[in-house]
Design an enzyme around this catalytic site. Structure first.
Site, short mmCIF file in Angstrom:
data_model
loop_
_atom_site.label_atom_id
_atom_site.label_comp_id
_atom_site.label_asym_id
_atom_site.label_seq_id
_atom_site.Cartn_x
_atom_site.Cartn_y
_atom_site.Cartn_z
N ASN A 18 35.94 45.55 28.45
CA ASN A 18 35.97 44.82 29.91
C ASN A 18 34.45 44.81 30.23
OD1 ASN A 18 36.06 43.75 32.36
ND2 ASN A 18 37.48 45.10 33.04
N ARG A 102 38.54 41.72 27.43
CA ARG A 102 39.05 40.84 28.50
C ARG A 102 38.14 39.90 28.84
NH1 ARG A 102 37.66 41.91 34.76
NH2 ARG A 102 38.99 40.60 35.50
N HIS A 191 43.88 37.81 37.29
CA HIS A 191 44.60 38.80 37.63
C HIS A 191 46.06 38.71 36.55
CE1 HIS A 191 43.06 40.26 41.55
NE2 HIS A 191 42.15 40.90 40.64
N ARG A 252 36.21 38.94 50.39
CA ARG A 252 36.37 37.50 50.32
C ARG A 252 37.25 37.07 51.45
NH1 ARG A 252 38.08 38.02 44.02
NH2 ARG A 252 36.56 39.53 43.75
N GLU A 396 45.82 47.17 33.22
CA GLU A 396 45.59 46.08 32.50
C GLU A 396 45.14 46.39 30.97
OE1 GLU A 396 43.72 44.94 36.03
OE2 GLU A 396 43.54 43.03 35.54
#
Ligand code: ADP
Length: 414
Positions: A18, A102, A191, A252, A396
């Site tokens: 990743n 990823r 996601h 955010r 993940e």
């Protein structure tokens, strides 16, 4: 690797990478049972004191700093550490069966994990304009592996892929249509690997047929998003063209009236870059609380009576609840509600606030179990609840490893 060549699963190892802008996280898995063997990270790439961390399954941990010039040097370092005689993790590079990467943005090109070829890299490069911070380091990671371990198959697993089944009426923004054609501006969602994994796992645990189910997943971490999944396919998700839309997140805004953004830019004389920074890095839980983006800290501070921290938690949880209502309508019912990621897995108060007064969909939380559920797969709804509510830790990396192997097996069948 030659087609048709089969290696005993017990000897296969899969490396998951990743790559971020200044970091590479990695995990090595056993191919036969997908148990992890080693995990680690290299951060501060490009600096003289890049931080290398590695942990083996037996608990052995190493940490050191080193000059790491770029992603290729980082991946070289990772491979050396796996091959070192001292660590004895890989006796030979041939034990490495595949690498799964990823990749954040696959645009409209990729709806499945995909074996990497020059054409695939070209398309990922094209998608870089949609994810300028994420895709370029991931391409650098792929190219580094091509150079350092040529011949070992590589697979790209996209954050956006699971959401490619969302129907057009749910992914379009009501902008002039030409901008969809010209720039591909639309909802993509992120996601995806996590939503897919926890939904499938929760269905299995709840003994519900994934392919005949209505599931809402809440991935609540520093970045947060939700997905509505009907009969095993995603039909809506809260993140959009970028990971800014939807839920309130650590830093955010999530959903906001675009006119408020334009108003602020005019009033405060902000450039597009400054506004971007405000929306993505200074808002959310941090902006509302003026304290921290870290939910655990904000929860602790709210406990001391701090009103702004309480407000941040209320805005965060109300937004999730509103999306549950929206997705219950989109799905025409809900069988399963799933919580995952740092906050979803570990914050009982957040879960109970979200689930409060959802009896119109027949949801009844088991407050006792909810309070103690942490780090594990647990049903937190009462037996008489019409909606089963589960906490399922996301994984993940292991999904990327598993999907990487699936792609290779498919390739061998051809
Ligand atoms: P990401 O992968 O998006 O960086 P994570 O999934 O690791 O994020 O989630 C990080 C968030 O989870 C942080 O806001 C952190 O405070 C929160 N978190 C972790 N543990 C707890 C806990 N025990 N209670 C409340 N929040 C927690």
């Amino acid at each position: 690797m030659k087609k048709g060549k089969r290696i005993a699963k017990s000897r296969m190892k899969v490396l998951v990478l990743n790559s971020g802008s200044s970091s590479v996280k990695y995990q090595l898995f056993n191919g036969n049972d997908l148990s992890w063997l080693v995990r680690g990270s290299i951060t501060r790439i490009g600096k003289n004191d890049a931080e290398c961390w590695q942990e083996r399954k037996d608990g052995h941990e190493v940490k050191y700093t080193l000059h790491i010039s770029d992603h290729e040097a980082a991946i070289d370092r990772i491979l050396q550490s796996l091959l070192s005689k001292k660590s004895a993790i890989l006796s030979d590079i041939s034990e490495l069966y595949a690498v799964g990467h990823r990749v954040v943005h696959g645009g409209e090109y990729f709806s499945q994990p995909t074996l990497i070829s020059d054409d695939v890299i070209e398309k990922i490069e094209e998608c870089s304009q949609l994810a300028p911070l994420h895709n370029p380091p991931q391409i650098a990671g792929i190219r580094a592996c091509q150079k350092l371990i040529p011949g070992i198959p590589q697979v790209a697993v996209f954050d956006t892929a699971f959401h490619q089944t969302i129907p057009q009426y749910a992914f379009m923004y009501a902008l002039p249509y030409e901008f969809y054609e010209k720039y591909r501006i639309r909802r993509y969602g992120f996601h995806g690997t996590s939503h897919y994994y926890v939904a499938k796992k929760a269905a299995e645990l709840a003994e519900i047929d994934f392919n005949k189910s209505k599931i809402i997943t809440c991935h609540l971490g520093n970045g947060s998003s939700m997905a509505a999944i009907h009969d095993g396919v995603c039909v809506d998700t809260s993140m959009g063209f970028t990971p800014l839309e939807g839920l309130v997140m650590g830093t955010r805004t999530g959903d906001i009236d675009a006119s408020a953004v334009l108003f602020l830019m005019r009033q405060e004389n902000l450039t597009a870059e400054e506004m971007d920074e405000m929306l993505n890095k200074k808002s959310g839980v941090l902006g509302l609380s003026s304290y921290s983006n870290d939910m655990q800290k904000v929860l602790q501070r709210a406990d001391t009576g701090d009103k702004r921290s309480e407000l941040a938690i209320d805005v965060f949880t109300y937004r999730v609840k509103k999306y549950i209502g929206a997705y219950a309508a989109a799905l025409n019912g809900v069988d399963l509600l799933v919580f995952t990621a740092g906050i979803g897995e570990n914050a009982p108060l957040v879960r109970s606030k979200i689930c409060k007064d959802l009896d119109f969909i027949g949801l009844r939380l088991d407050h006792f179990v909810n309070q103690i559920a942490q780090f594990s797969e647990v049903k937190i709804s009462r037996d008489d609840s019409a909606v089963q509510v589960w906490v399922v830790p996301t994984n993940e990396e292991s999904v990327i490893a598993s999907q990487t192997l699936d792609v290779i097996y498919e390739m061998q069948k051809d």
